[in-house]
Design an enzyme around this catalytic site. Sequence first.
Site, PDB file in Angstrom:
ATOM      1  N   ARG A 245      -1.322   1.338  13.976  1.00 54.54           N
ATOM      2  CA  ARG A 245       0.063   1.822  13.916  1.00 54.54           C
ATOM      3  C   ARG A 245       0.155   3.344  13.976  1.00 54.54           C
ATOM      4  O   ARG A 245       1.183   3.897  14.249  1.00 54.54           O
ATOM      5  CB  ARG A 245       0.762   1.265  12.658  1.00 54.54           C
ATOM      6  CG  ARG A 245       1.118  -0.219  12.836  1.00 54.54           C
ATOM      7  CD  ARG A 245       1.534  -0.893  11.561  1.00 54.54           C
ATOM      8  NE  ARG A 245       0.399  -1.249  10.731  1.00 54.54           N
ATOM      9  CZ  ARG A 245       0.473  -2.018   9.651  1.00 54.54           C
ATOM     10  NH1 ARG A 245       1.630  -2.504   9.277  1.00 54.54           N
ATOM     11  NH2 ARG A 245      -0.605  -2.300   8.953  1.00 54.54           N
TER      12      ARG A 245
ATOM     13  N   ASP B  53       5.593 -13.042  15.533  1.00 55.82           N
ATOM     14  CA  ASP B  53       5.336 -11.599  15.478  1.00 55.82           C
ATOM     15  C   ASP B  53       3.829 -11.374  15.545  1.00 55.82           C
ATOM     16  O   ASP B  53       3.045 -12.317  15.360  1.00 55.82           O
ATOM     17  CB  ASP B  53       5.910 -11.021  14.172  1.00 55.82           C
ATOM     18  CG  ASP B  53       6.285  -9.543  14.306  1.00 55.82           C
ATOM     19  OD1 ASP B  53       5.961  -8.933  15.342  1.00 55.82           O
ATOM     20  OD2 ASP B  53       6.900  -9.014  13.360  1.00 55.82           O
TER      21      ASP B  53
ATOM     22  N   GLU C 111     -22.414   0.250  -0.413  1.00 52.71           N
ATOM     23  CA  GLU C 111     -22.655   0.570   0.996  1.00 52.71           C
ATOM     24  C   GLU C 111     -23.165  -0.656   1.736  1.00 52.71           C
ATOM     25  O   GLU C 111     -23.807  -1.539   1.155  1.00 52.71           O
ATOM     26  CB  GLU C 111     -23.672   1.719   1.114  1.00 52.71           C
ATOM     27  CG  GLU C 111     -23.059   3.059   0.797  1.00 52.71           C
ATOM     28  CD  GLU C 111     -23.965   4.231   1.155  1.00 52.71           C
ATOM     29  OE1 GLU C 111     -25.162   4.016   1.449  1.00 52.71           O
ATOM     30  OE2 GLU C 111     -23.466   5.374   1.101  1.00 52.71           O
TER      31      GLU C 111
ATOM     32  N   ARG D  73      25.370  -1.696  15.141  1.00 51.42           N
ATOM     33  CA  ARG D  73      26.059  -0.867  14.144  1.00 51.42           C
ATOM     34  C   ARG D  73      27.560  -0.986  14.366  1.00 51.42           C
ATOM     35  O   ARG D  73      28.075  -0.699  15.433  1.00 51.42           O
ATOM     36  CB  ARG D  73      25.588   0.590  14.268  1.00 51.42           C
ATOM     37  CG  ARG D  73      26.144   1.484  13.194  1.00 51.42           C
ATOM     38  CD  ARG D  73      25.355   2.771  13.057  1.00 51.42           C
ATOM     39  NE  ARG D  73      24.028   2.594  12.481  1.00 51.42           N
ATOM     40  CZ  ARG D  73      23.784   2.381  11.186  1.00 51.42           C
ATOM     41  NH1 ARG D  73      24.776   2.290  10.322  1.00 51.42           N
ATOM     42  NH2 ARG D  73      22.561   2.242  10.750  1.00 51.42           N
TER      43      ARG D  73
ATOM     44  N   HIS E  32      -1.768  -4.162  17.930  1.00 53.44           N
ATOM     45  CA  HIS E  32      -0.362  -3.825  17.700  1.00 53.44           C
ATOM     46  C   HIS E  32       0.277  -3.223  18.959  1.00 53.44           C
ATOM     47  O   HIS E  32       1.419  -3.538  19.285  1.00 53.44           O
ATOM     48  CB  HIS E  32      -0.254  -2.866  16.518  1.00 53.44           C
ATOM     49  CG  HIS E  32       1.154  -2.591  16.114  1.00 53.44           C
ATOM     50  ND1 HIS E  32       2.034  -3.589  15.777  1.00 53.44           N
ATOM     51  CD2 HIS E  32       1.845  -1.430  16.025  1.00 53.44           C
ATOM     52  CE1 HIS E  32       3.209  -3.054  15.489  1.00 53.44           C
ATOM     53  NE2 HIS E  32       3.111  -1.754  15.636  1.00 53.44           N
TER      54      HIS E  32
ATOM     55  N   LYS F  23      20.067  -5.481  16.214  1.00 50.78           N
ATOM     56  CA  LYS F  23      20.853  -4.811  15.186  1.00 50.78           C
ATOM     57  C   LYS F  23      22.042  -4.126  15.860  1.00 50.78           C
ATOM     58  O   LYS F  23      21.866  -3.363  16.800  1.00 50.78           O
ATOM     59  CB  LYS F  23      19.967  -3.745  14.520  1.00 50.78           C
ATOM     60  CG  LYS F  23      20.399  -3.358  13.132  1.00 50.78           C
ATOM     61  CD  LYS F  23      19.557  -2.208  12.625  1.00 50.78           C
ATOM     62  CE  LYS F  23      18.284  -2.651  11.942  1.00 50.78           C
ATOM     63  NZ  LYS F  23      17.530  -1.539  11.348  1.00 50.78           N
TER      64      LYS F  23
HETATM   65  C1  R5P Z   1       6.129  -4.041  13.350  1.00 46.33           C
HETATM   66  O1  R5P Z   1       6.129  -3.282  14.301  1.00 46.33           O
HETATM   67  C2  R5P Z   1       5.212  -5.205  13.281  1.00 46.33           C
HETATM   68  O2  R5P Z   1       5.180  -5.889  14.517  1.00 46.33           O
HETATM   69  C3  R5P Z   1       5.604  -6.166  12.191  1.00 46.33           C
HETATM   70  O3  R5P Z   1       6.919  -6.640  12.456  1.00 46.33           O
HETATM   71  C4  R5P Z   1       5.585  -5.499  10.852  1.00 46.33           C
HETATM   72  O4  R5P Z   1       4.417  -4.741  10.677  1.00 46.33           O
HETATM   73  C5  R5P Z   1       5.681  -6.524   9.744  1.00 46.33           C
HETATM   74  O5  R5P Z   1       5.647  -5.860   8.503  1.00 46.33           O
HETATM   75  P1  R5P Z   1       6.291  -6.479   7.211  1.00 46.33           P
HETATM   76  O6  R5P Z   1       5.776  -7.885   7.078  1.00 46.33           O
HETATM   77  O7  R5P Z   1       5.845  -5.588   6.108  1.00 46.33           O
HETATM   78  O8  R5P Z   1       7.775  -6.442   7.390  1.00 46.33           O
END
Ligand code: R5P
Length: 299
Positions: free
Chosen positions: A99, A220, A45, A196, A132, A194
């Site tokens: 998150r 990021d 603790e 498809r 985030h 991305k």
């Molecule tokens: C996602 O929304 C975050 O901004 C990061 O891109 C993500 O958490 C990175 O996670 P990892 O390194 O596990 O791909």
Amino acid sequence: MGVIVGRAMDTAVVAGSASMPLAKAIAKNLGCPLIEGSKRFPDGECFVSLDDLAGRRVLAVQSTYPDDAYVEHLLLLDAAREAGATHVTSIIPYMGYARQDRAFNPGEAVASRAVAHGVAAMADDVVAIDPHKESILNFYRVPGRAIATTAVPALATTLDEWGVDAILAPDKGARDRAALAASRLGVPFDHLEKTRLGPTEVVIKTKDLDVAGKRVAIVDDMIASGGTMVKAAGQLKEQGASTVYAACTHGLFTGGAIPKLLAGGIDRVLATDTLPTDGCDVVSAAEAVIDAVTTAPRA
Ligand code: R5P
């Protein structure tokens, strides 16, 4: 409402054990005392006792991750009040539980909100570095301000030294961060998209930018497992990028992420000191905090 801290002689930085290097850098930059007072009992603790802070405006610097660091953060805020601080600001270098900002399924805890309530019960202001999602700050109902600040300019300074030609966001959601870094460097930016092509065929490539022959940095907010960065680096190298750097504010680096990044096409990794890191380049996020606490809010 004015700035969070004014004169250095009225201010003290209280350093939590999870954020010591950053707290030291903030105190040094502000020219004010650095106070430490956290210990662990044998059962694990936390115990916090702070020297006299009568009349001081306190910046309590401690990430709210992992869980024991969060509890220490709460005790630091409480102890600052007990020691006579007139104003207590919670500085959150890395905001944990950011998150889970809603119940994705019925019955789930809204972790971001629950964590915020504990801090907001004791802090006058909150400053979070690159949370985030900025909307999480709405959970911090404090008498003053709950604001975000960004360490991207600090990352950009180092990326400039590394001779970066272009900045990439790993997805559209991270584009603003890439744009800020790019504007600091005076280089183009883009995000990876991305597309498809069929039921099983997906192509990931830069939206518009030609990266052939370029030294590219992917920016990021955090790197956890490194999977996002490795996937992006693979695509960029396939498109002809000569060098790919990975830069983030928060280096969580779970499960051997740095070796994985280096083996997966990333040439160099950069993070800030919002979390303890080992094995990559580190730049301090102190300037981001100084800006936030010494700048008056816009009217
Ligand atoms: C996602 O929304 C975050 O901004 C990061 O891109 C993500 O958490 C990175 O996670 P990892 O390194 O596990 O791909």
